[in-house]
Design a protein around this motif. Structure first.
Motif, PDB file in Angstrom:
ATOM      1  N   VAL A  42      -2.402   6.750   4.437  1.00 20.27           N
ATOM      2  CA  VAL A  42      -1.516   6.180   3.412  1.00 20.27           C
ATOM      3  C   VAL A  42      -0.049   6.493   3.702  1.00 20.27           C
ATOM      4  CG1 VAL A  42      -3.285   6.158   1.614  1.00 20.27           C
ATOM      5  CG2 VAL A  42      -1.835   8.180   1.872  1.00 20.27           C
ATOM      6  N   LYS A  43       0.208   7.644   4.306  1.00 19.64           N
ATOM      7  CA  LYS A  43       1.587   7.990   4.660  1.00 19.64           C
ATOM      8  C   LYS A  43       2.131   6.996   5.685  1.00 19.64           C
ATOM      9  CE  LYS A  43       4.439  11.755   6.470  1.00 19.64           C
ATOM     10  NZ  LYS A  43       4.432  13.141   7.001  1.00 19.64           N
ATOM     11  N   ARG A  44       1.328   6.697   6.696  1.00 21.49           N
ATOM     12  CA  ARG A  44       1.758   5.746   7.726  1.00 21.49           C
ATOM     13  C   ARG A  44       1.877   4.327   7.168  1.00 21.49           C
ATOM     14  NH1 ARG A  44      -1.581   5.634  12.947  1.00 21.49           N
ATOM     15  NH2 ARG A  44       0.037   4.079  13.324  1.00 21.49           N
ATOM     16  N   ALA A  45       1.048   4.007   6.167  1.00 20.67           N
ATOM     17  CA  ALA A  45       1.094   2.668   5.565  1.00 20.67           C
ATOM     18  C   ALA A  45       2.204   2.533   4.533  1.00 20.67           C
ATOM     19  CB  ALA A  45      -0.257   2.353   4.914  1.00 20.67           C
ATOM     20  N   GLY A  46       2.861   3.641   4.207  1.00 23.07           N
ATOM     21  CA  GLY A  46       3.926   3.609   3.206  1.00 23.07           C
ATOM     22  C   GLY A  46       3.392   3.431   1.803  1.00 23.07           C
ATOM     23  N   LEU A  47       2.181   3.933   1.560  1.00 25.09           N
ATOM     24  CA  LEU A  47       1.542   3.796   0.251  1.00 25.09           C
ATOM     25  C   LEU A  47       1.229   5.178  -0.311  1.00 25.09           C
ATOM     26  CD1 LEU A  47      -0.944   0.952   1.251  1.00 25.09           C
ATOM     27  CD2 LEU A  47       1.118   0.679  -0.136  1.00 25.09           C
ATOM     28  N   THR A  48       0.821   5.209  -1.562  1.00 20.41           N
ATOM     29  CA  THR A  48       0.397   6.460  -2.178  1.00 20.41           C
ATOM     30  C   THR A  48      -1.113   6.614  -2.021  1.00 20.41           C
ATOM     31  OG1 THR A  48       0.010   5.427  -4.333  1.00 20.41           O
ATOM     32  CG2 THR A  48       2.232   6.272  -3.877  1.00 20.41           C
ATOM     33  N   GLN A  49      -1.597   7.838  -2.169  1.00 16.77           N
ATOM     34  CA  GLN A  49      -3.031   8.072  -2.046  1.00 16.77           C
ATOM     35  C   GLN A  49      -3.832   7.328  -3.109  1.00 16.77           C
ATOM     36  OE1 GLN A  49      -3.686  11.542  -0.078  1.00 16.77           O
ATOM     37  NE2 GLN A  49      -5.778  11.963  -0.754  1.00 16.77           N
TER      38      GLN A  49
END
Length: 210
Positions: A42-49
């Motif tokens: 999720v960090k690499r996707a720019g999203l939250t968990q």
């Protein structure tokens, strides 16, 4: 009116899910299932968990979706590679080349997915067995159409083809030593004409894609 809770709809949700799948495939292929963390995806996707869990209930679920996608695509390509009846023998090699090329091209364009479904996942053995089954069915039908020798055990031939695909994908394709079409040309040449120095001019099909 407040934002509606729950699964995102529309193109934003689709793009988010696609981003998660692409990055998850990279993470699983590079680190394996157990070492891959949802937090890294999720960090690499720019999203939250919490965003991850809108689309996938667990890390296992996304891993299984990637395997399912790989298996369906590969089995469909394998089924589609069967030769139609009554082909002119002069175009036999190019027809075989086309079906095999689709498989290698798929592997080349989806390297992370291939590493997961064909090598890393426990299900990879089952996927290869399914390929052997469908290639055997193809070969038996083609043998009946008199394209190939009648004395051959086509399951053995199918196992050899899968072995060649498996090994060459790792040693030649993923190392960028050879292109999908170069590998296809060599495999078809060997399987149709063998190793003896008696090949006729009719086998010179490999110019395309070189």
């Amino acid at each position: 009116m407040g934002q509606r809770r729950g699964r995102q709809k529309g193109s934003i949700g689709i793009k988010s899910k696609e981003a998660i799948l692409v990055i998850a495939a990279e993470e699983f292929a590079e680190h394996g299932f157990h070492q891959t963390k949802v937090s890294n995806i999720v960090k690499r996707a720019g999203l939250t968990q919490p965003s991850f869990y809108l689309y996938f209930p667990s890390k296992e679920a996304i891993f299984q979706e990637l395997i399912h996608t790989f298996r369906n695509n590969l089995i469909n390509l394998t089924k589609e590679s069967r030769l139609e009846p009554n082909l002119d023998k002069s175009i036999l090699s190019s027809k075989i080349s086309r079906g095999l090329s689709a498989i290698f091209q798929f592997f080349d364009e989806h390297r992370h997915l291939t590493r997961i479904g064909f090598f890393i996942a426990d299900e990879s053995k089952e996927i290869k067995q399914l390929m052997v089954m469908h290639i055997t069915e193809n070969l038996l039908a083609e043998q009946q159409d008199n394209y190939f020798r009648q004395d051959l055990d086509m399951q053995t031939v199918a196992e050899c083809i899968i072995g060649a695909i498996e090994r060459l994908t790792i040693t030649k394709l993923f190392t960028d030593e050879k292109s999908p079409q170069q590998l296809v040309n060599e495999i078809v040449d060997i399987y149709l004409y063998g190793l003896q120095n008696t090949k006729s001019n009719s086998s010179s099909f490999g110019d395309e894609g070189d």
